[in-house]
Design a protein around this motif. Structure first.
Motif, mmCIF file in Angstrom:
data_model
loop_
_atom_site.group_PDB
_atom_site.id
_atom_site.type_symbol
_atom_site.label_atom_id
_atom_site.label_comp_id
_atom_site.label_asym_id
_atom_site.label_seq_id
_atom_site.Cartn_x
_atom_site.Cartn_y
_atom_site.Cartn_z
ATOM 1 N N UNK A 281 93.842 35.393 100.345
ATOM 2 C CA UNK A 281 93.842 36.430 101.380
ATOM 3 C C UNK A 281 94.621 36.017 102.624
ATOM 4 N N UNK A 282 94.912 34.718 102.770
ATOM 5 C CA UNK A 282 95.558 34.223 103.980
ATOM 6 C C UNK A 282 96.956 33.684 103.728
ATOM 7 N N UNK A 283 97.275 33.360 102.492
ATOM 8 C CA UNK A 283 98.654 33.054 102.095
ATOM 9 C C UNK A 283 98.968 33.935 100.902
ATOM 10 N N UNK A 284 99.702 34.982 101.129
ATOM 11 C CA UNK A 284 99.888 36.014 100.121
ATOM 12 C C UNK A 284 100.837 35.606 99.009
ATOM 13 N N UNK A 285 101.372 34.396 99.074
ATOM 14 C CA UNK A 285 102.217 33.870 97.999
ATOM 15 C C UNK A 285 101.533 32.787 97.190
ATOM 16 N N UNK A 286 100.206 32.727 97.275
ATOM 17 C CA UNK A 286 99.425 31.771 96.505
ATOM 18 C C UNK A 286 98.370 32.533 95.715
ATOM 19 N N UNK A 287 98.179 32.127 94.455
ATOM 20 C CA UNK A 287 97.110 32.677 93.617
ATOM 21 C C UNK A 287 96.464 31.532 92.847
ATOM 22 N N UNK A 288 95.266 31.796 92.343
ATOM 23 C CA UNK A 288 94.517 30.783 91.604
ATOM 24 C C UNK A 288 93.963 31.416 90.334
ATOM 25 N N UNK A 289 93.885 30.619 89.283
ATOM 26 C CA UNK A 289 93.323 31.104 88.027
ATOM 27 C C UNK A 289 92.695 29.929 87.293
ATOM 28 N N UNK A 290 91.542 30.156 86.677
ATOM 29 C CA UNK A 290 90.881 29.117 85.894
ATOM 30 C C UNK A 290 91.278 29.209 84.431
ATOM 31 N N UNK A 291 91.360 28.057 83.790
ATOM 32 C CA UNK A 291 91.568 27.968 82.343
ATOM 33 C C UNK A 291 90.244 27.507 81.751
ATOM 34 N N UNK A 292 89.629 28.377 80.980
ATOM 35 C CA UNK A 292 88.242 28.203 80.546
ATOM 36 C C UNK A 292 88.157 27.846 79.070
ATOM 37 N N UNK A 293 87.204 26.982 78.744
ATOM 38 C CA UNK A 293 86.847 26.526 77.383
ATOM 39 C C UNK A 293 88.044 26.189 76.485
ATOM 40 N N UNK A 294 88.982 25.353 76.935
ATOM 41 C CA UNK A 294 90.074 24.922 76.048
ATOM 42 C C UNK A 294 89.558 24.001 74.946
ATOM 43 N N UNK A 295 90.328 23.877 73.891
ATOM 44 C CA UNK A 295 89.962 22.973 72.813
ATOM 45 C C UNK A 295 89.837 21.536 73.264
#
Length: 460
Positions: A405-419
């Motif tokens: 919300x404060x740096x509009x050129x940054x995003x985050x995403x989780x990678x869940x339950x990988x092998x």
């Protein structure tokens, strides 16, 4: 292929250090500058530390946090992401629950690049943590994606001291019992502080909780009393409907059982699923995440993904109109034909600084795509969708996409339950286009006039 091009006067992602903090002067985003990918990336073809094929070569990615496969380190199956969006140090921390049978919550500190479990695994027998939302009064909500006949789960929890707690021993993690039990995933607040949530099941409804004290300064006040409603579309008692929206009460104004409508579970909690059926709520097929958007005219729109029917719906809360926002009939930005089965099992949703909708598939690596939805006129129906990113990690799924919300050129995403059993939090950065570099340099001289104090940004 459709290429989205947008330039800003000051380039987002330009930072200065002020008082020991890194701060942004961003006012727009470059995430919608991309050329849609023609297909999914091959499973296992990219390193797990950088698992996405990105649609713009100037986008970058890196691992912020990784769960080394050692029992008890920080839990497993990291799910939805949110930040502390208000208050002191706003934007500094990222929160994610654990979607397993002994759930907890972790907090990632972007200033120190350290991660801390703030709710220990299995606290209050918390299971299947999924939802993740910052409240208007400055606390953290999560909930259980687990409900069914005879269940004691489906509960909503509030962490009242998310940024100040030093660990599980000092965390104040409270069940908010006024909200009926369902299989929770998405949570969203509107401008009047009404709370929307869903029941993630085939035949699940969409709900609204209206607090008796919507301007409360704490969860104790907000959740002390309130009424819950189930959505009826086109008259209700139907499935997958579009048209006029109405709301049918499933509790009284204090959150107590409503005679002839509310159904009590064995533990005395209100069964939101059975109560919505009695109230003739409209049934959707595994509704999952919900996001809310404010349009230029002030109207607010809720978006909800339905995994089983491969759809995303839009619900305009001001015009009380429900529409199909995206589906397998929506045009692909690459082929200019209906996207068909390439668009499969939409789950999470996210909204960038420009109001663009992103749709994350509940699919394994090699099939798991993040789609950008183009709705230029903001009428609640996407004209087209295009692959914005594609994930390769074997056996995993991407989840919790969250735009800073404060740096509009940054995003985050989780990678869940990988092998590999190594969950990851990935940061994606939108690097400015080359032809905006001169603008960026010119903008440096204006930093002092536009910098906002107290906002944290990760270096991209």
């Amino acid at each position: 292929m459709l290429k989205h091009i947008k330039l800003g006067f000051l380039v987002p992602g330009t930072f200065i250090a002020l008082g020991g903090l890194t701060e942004t002067i961003a006012a727009s985003t470059n995430f919608d500058n991309f050329t849609a990918l023609p297909s999914s990336v091959a499973a296992g073809s990219l390193p797990e530390a950088t698992p996405f094929q990105l649609s713009n070569p100037l986008f970058t990615q890196r691992t912020l946090d990784a769960n080394i496969s050692v029992a008890g380190r920080r839990g497993y199956n990291w799910d939805m992401i949110t930040a502390n969006e208000t208050g002191a140090d706003a934007g500094r921390y990222l929160f994610s629950p654990f979607e397993n049978n002994m759930s907890g919550v972790k907090r990632f500190d972007r200033l120190t690049n350290t991660s801390l479990t703030v709710v220990a695994n299995g606290t209050q027998n918390f299971v299947s943590g999924d939802a993740s939302r910052w409240t208007p009064w400055g606390s953290y909500l999560t909930a259980e994606e687990s409900w069914g006949k005879g269940s004691t789960k489906g509960r909503l929890f509030e962490l009242t001291n998310p940024t100040t707690t030093t660990g599980p021993a000092t965390s104040n993690f409270i069940q908010r019992t006024v909200v009926p039990h369902v299989s929770h995933e998405g949570l969203a607040f509107d401008k009047n502080n009404n709370l929307y949530f869903i029941d993630e099941s085939n035949g699940g409804s969409i709900y609204k909780y209206v607090s008796a004290n919507p301007k409360a300064s704490s969860g104790d006040g907000y959740f002390a009393a309130g009424q819950t409603f189930a959505m009826q579309v086109a008259g209700g008692n139907n499935a997958n409907a579009t048209g006029a929206i109405a709301w049918a009460a499933i509790t009284d104004v204090n959150g107590v059982a409503l005679a002839g409508v509310s159904v009590l579970a064995e533990d005395g909690a209100i069964d939101g699923r059975a109560s919505a059926s009695n109230a003739l709520g409209t049934r959707y097929q595994r509704p999952e995440d919900v996001e809310i958007q404010t349009l230029a005219n002030g109207n607010q729109v809720i978006y909800a993904a339905t995994t089983t029917t491969h759809e995303v719906y839009s619900f305009n809360l001001d015009t009380n109109t429900a529409k199909v926002f995206a589906s397998q009939a929506t045009f692909d930005q690459v082929t200019h034909s209906p996207v068909g089965e390439a668009f499969n099992s939409p789950d999470n949703l996210a909204i960038d600084a420009q109001g663009n909708i992103y749709i994350i598939e509940d699919q394994p690596g090699g099939q798991a795509d993040i789609w950008f939805a183009k709705d230029a006129d903001r009428d609640g129906v996407a004209e087209s969708i295009g692959r914005w990113a594609s994930m390769s990690t074997v056996d995993a799924e991407p989840t919790g996409l969250y735009f800073d919300k404060f740096n509009h050129n940054i995003a985050y995403v989780n990678i869940q339950h990988p092998g590999s059993d190594v969950d990851r939090m990935i940061q994606i950065s939108a690097v400015p286009e080359a032809d905006t570099y001169a603008m960026m340099l010119a903008g440096l001289g204006l930093m002092g006039a536009v910098v906002r104090r107290g906002r944290y940004s990760s270096n991209g």
